[in-house]
Design a protein around this motif. Structure first.
Motif, PDB file in Angstrom:
ATOM      1  N   MET A 194       0.891  -0.739   0.404  1.00 59.93           N
ATOM      2  CA  MET A 194      -0.255   0.132   0.107  1.00 59.93           C
ATOM      3  C   MET A 194       0.152   1.375   0.198  1.00 59.93           C
ATOM      4  O   MET A 194       1.710   1.467   1.048  1.00 59.93           O
ATOM      5  N   ILE A 246       1.437   5.578   0.223  1.00 58.94           N
ATOM      6  CA  ILE A 246       0.942   6.407   0.711  1.00 58.94           C
ATOM      7  C   ILE A 246       2.200   7.768   0.264  1.00 58.94           C
ATOM      8  O   ILE A 246       2.722   7.373  -0.931  1.00 58.94           O
ATOM      9  N   ILE A 287       1.849  12.153   0.167  1.00 57.86           N
ATOM     10  CA  ILE A 287       2.056  13.465   0.858  1.00 57.86           C
ATOM     11  C   ILE A 287       2.490  14.456   0.226  1.00 57.86           C
ATOM     12  O   ILE A 287       2.981  13.739  -1.241  1.00 57.86           O
ATOM     13  N   ILE A 332       3.228  18.230   0.101  1.00 55.35           N
ATOM     14  CA  ILE A 332       4.303  19.241   1.594  1.00 55.35           C
ATOM     15  C   ILE A 332       3.763  20.441   1.064  1.00 55.35           C
ATOM     16  O   ILE A 332       4.275  21.044   1.543  1.00 55.35           O
ATOM     17  N   PRO A 342       6.153   0.655   8.789  1.00 56.64           N
ATOM     18  CA  PRO A 342       7.852   0.265   8.667  1.00 56.64           C
ATOM     19  C   PRO A 342       8.186   1.245  10.133  1.00 56.64           C
ATOM     20  O   PRO A 342       6.413   2.117  10.409  1.00 56.64           O
ATOM     21  N   ASP A 387       9.041  18.124  -7.354  1.00 61.54           N
ATOM     22  CA  ASP A 387       7.442  17.473  -7.133  1.00 61.54           C
ATOM     23  C   ASP A 387       7.421  17.091  -5.340  1.00 61.54           C
ATOM     24  O   ASP A 387       8.671  17.559  -4.852  1.00 61.54           O
ATOM     25  N   SER A 388       6.276  18.258  -5.550  1.00 63.22           N
ATOM     26  CA  SER A 388       5.491  18.661  -3.794  1.00 63.22           C
ATOM     27  C   SER A 388       5.123  17.597  -3.413  1.00 63.22           C
ATOM     28  O   SER A 388       4.741  16.938  -2.071  1.00 63.22           O
ATOM     29  N   THR A 389       4.873  16.491  -4.192  1.00 61.34           N
ATOM     30  CA  THR A 389       4.169  14.955  -3.603  1.00 61.34           C
ATOM     31  C   THR A 389       5.700  14.094  -4.163  1.00 61.34           C
ATOM     32  O   THR A 389       6.276  13.818  -4.169  1.00 61.34           O
ATOM     33  N   ARG A 390       4.958  13.294  -2.083  1.00 62.25           N
ATOM     34  CA  ARG A 390       6.178  11.985  -2.194  1.00 62.25           C
ATOM     35  C   ARG A 390       4.953  10.647  -1.512  1.00 62.25           C
ATOM     36  O   ARG A 390       4.378  10.830  -0.711  1.00 62.25           O
ATOM     37  N   LYS A 391       6.139   9.539  -2.059  1.00 64.42           N
ATOM     38  CA  LYS A 391       4.964   8.567  -2.442  1.00 64.42           C
ATOM     39  C   LYS A 391       6.176   7.354  -1.256  1.00 64.42           C
ATOM     40  O   LYS A 391       7.093   7.979  -1.480  1.00 64.42           O
ATOM     41  N   ALA A 392       5.555   6.619  -0.235  1.00 63.69           N
ATOM     42  CA  ALA A 392       6.068   5.719   0.224  1.00 63.69           C
ATOM     43  C   ALA A 392       5.482   4.492  -0.215  1.00 63.69           C
ATOM     44  O   ALA A 392       3.848   4.146   0.308  1.00 63.69           O
ATOM     45  N   ASP A 393       6.035   3.081   0.061  1.00 65.22           N
ATOM     46  CA  ASP A 393       5.724   2.810   0.547  1.00 65.22           C
ATOM     47  C   ASP A 393       5.285   2.273   1.875  1.00 65.22           C
ATOM     48  O   ASP A 393       5.652   1.924   2.891  1.00 65.22           O
ATOM     49  N   LEU A 394       4.045   1.719   2.226  1.00 69.45           N
ATOM     50  CA  LEU A 394       3.546   1.627   3.695  1.00 69.45           C
ATOM     51  C   LEU A 394       4.155   0.146   4.130  1.00 69.45           C
ATOM     52  O   LEU A 394       3.251  -0.782   5.628  1.00 69.45           O
ATOM     53  N   LYS A 454      16.211   8.156  -0.398  1.00 68.26           N
ATOM     54  CA  LYS A 454      16.030   7.950  -1.535  1.00 68.26           C
ATOM     55  C   LYS A 454      16.949   8.353  -2.620  1.00 68.26           C
ATOM     56  O   LYS A 454      17.143   9.686  -2.636  1.00 68.26           O
ATOM     57  N   PRO A 495      14.957  10.545  -5.855  1.00 71.24           N
ATOM     58  CA  PRO A 495      13.338  10.848  -6.591  1.00 71.24           C
ATOM     59  C   PRO A 495      12.732  10.714  -6.278  1.00 71.24           C
ATOM     60  O   PRO A 495      11.299  10.386  -6.249  1.00 71.24           O
ATOM     61  N   ARG A 516      12.130   0.142  -6.821  1.00 76.76           N
ATOM     62  CA  ARG A 516      12.904   0.315  -5.972  1.00 76.76           C
ATOM     63  C   ARG A 516      13.364  -0.989  -5.098  1.00 76.76           C
ATOM     64  O   ARG A 516      14.841  -0.782  -4.563  1.00 76.76           O
TER      65      ARG A 516
END
Lengths: 126, 298
Positions: A1, A3, A5, A7, A37, B136-143, B211, B214, B221
């Protein structure tokens, strides 16, 4: 999944994180017992300060949406789904509004309410 | 020295020339061409921050195509140097006597690895510039939590640890447990510790650190992380086996096989390192849309 955000979003970053984790729990994408995580991993992946993610995790733990299990990591709380629908901010706003209305009805002025509120908050801090 | 060892060395060295200066460079050349032809700077400017900053889109498209050609030519030149070395050895009646041939082999191997090392350095600089120019103002990550054993099996890791313990015990045993700089035991112990500290730092940095790229999607990754972890563990295994074999040969005064073992070791490093990288990350599977000028434009 995944996520995401933003900024540039006016919502604080920790609040965006909390909202998305709660939404994922409600949508069933995160289930009770699922591992999350570590603070450092999520902060590095989102290029955020560790303290921002730690704050989001701390507030989610307070809301019983997640639970920290020491060195084993952080997991989704068994009652997370029910607890994710509870909005403590909305509850605080409702309670304050009711109290302020009650004060006004008895003739207390807005400035007296502000001073009293400030004093209580300052004393609480001390 | 038996004659068959020399014949075997020629075959092994030929195989090294082929693997390190033709087979893998050819694979990398194909990958580079696939990227530069399908994802040019004019449409995917985020992939080439230096070029798009410096040149016009049309010139950047031209300039980026020159990279793979240059890389291929350098490797072909190195391949030619290797073949000349073999020809010179055959003409001069070269024999394996452990009188400097290992040094020539090490220098030649360093030359063979240099294009890929330069490629890695330029990649590192490119990603660093990507981070600086990222707007880019958005940042993504895997939960999903990442754990070391998601990338390598506990059995393989256990084998690497076991071999390090076996090698150090063996090294101490054949030197009567005398640890000093004079008999080389301390040098080997410092080398083993140093290399493993480097691997641990590299894994921590790549898997749990910030990262590098980016824009890269999280799904892309993970194979990169797997490459770093498995390459480090496999290299540790190969290194322990190589050092043990060297120590055994040394005990039996078979110095003439050192060059042969070195060549085999370098090939193992290439297969474990470059081979794992190519196997775990198929270029066709990588999502390059993240590098588009405007990701919403299809």
């Amino acid at each position: 999944m995944e996520i995401t955000i933003d900024i540039d979003d006016p919502d604080p970053l920790f609040a965006q994180l909390m909202a998305q984790i709660k939404q994922a729990v409600i949508a069933g994408e995160l289930k009770p017992g699922d591992a999350l995580p570590s603070i450092r991993q999520l902060a590095n992946d989102l290029e955020l300060n560790n303290k921002t993610v730690a704050k989001a995790y701390r507030l989610l733990e307070r809301d019983s949406v997640i639970q920290a299990k020491g060195y084993r990591g952080t997991f989704i709380h068994p009652e997370a789904r029910a607890n994710s629908t509870v909005d403590l901010n909305a509850w605080v706003l409702t309670k304050l509004r009711e109290t302020i209305e009650a004060f006004r009805e008895t003739g207390v002025t807005d400035s007296e309410i502000r001073i009293a509120f400030g004093n209580i908050m300052n004393n609480h801090k001390n | 020295m038996p004659d068959f060892i020399l014949v075997l060395f020629y075959f092994v060295f030929l195989s090294q020339i082929f693997i390190l200066s033709y087979y893998y460079p050819q694979k990398f050349y194909q990958r580079m061409r696939y990227v530069t032809e399908n994802f040019p700077p004019s449409k995917y400017p985020k992939l080439y921050p230096r070029l798009t900053k410096k040149y016009t889109a049309a010139y950047a498209d031209e300039a980026v195509r020159a990279g793979p050609v240059k890389y291929r030519r350098i490797n072909l030149f190195i391949l030619l140097v290797g073949l000349i070395l073999i020809a010179v050895a055959l003409i001069t009646g070269f024999s394996l006597q452990s009188k400097g041939e290992e040094i020539i082999l090490v220098f030649y191997t360093a030359l063979q690895f240099s294009p890929i090392i330069l490629l890695e350095i330029s990649d590192f600089k490119r990603m660093s510039l990507m981070r600086k120019t990222n707007q880019d103002s958005t940042r993504k990550a895997d939960l999903m939590p990442r754990r070391f054993f998601d990338f390598v099996s506990p059995v393989t890791f256990g084998l690497a640890v076991f071999l390090v313990v076996v090698y150090t015990s063996f090294l101490l045993y054949i030197n009567d447990f005398e640890v000093s700089w004079d008999n080389g035991v301390l040098v080997m112990l410092v080398t083993i510790i140093g290399v493993h500290v480097y691997f641990a730092a590299l894994i921590k940095w790549q898997v749990f650190g910030k990262k590098m790229d980016p824009h890269l999607a999280n799904k892309d990754r993970l194979p990169q992380m797997k490459t770093i972890v498995s390459t480090s563990v496999y290299t540790s295994i190969a290194m322990s086996i190589f050092f043990m074999a060297l120590a055994v040969m040394d005990e039996f005064d078979m110095h003439y096989v050192q060059a042969l073992l070195l060549s085999l070791y370098f090939q193992a490093l290439a297969i474990f390192g470059l081979g794992t990288m190519l196997r775990s990350s198929r270029i066709e599977d990588i999502d390059f849309e993240v590098y588009r000028k405007d990701p919403t434009v299809a």
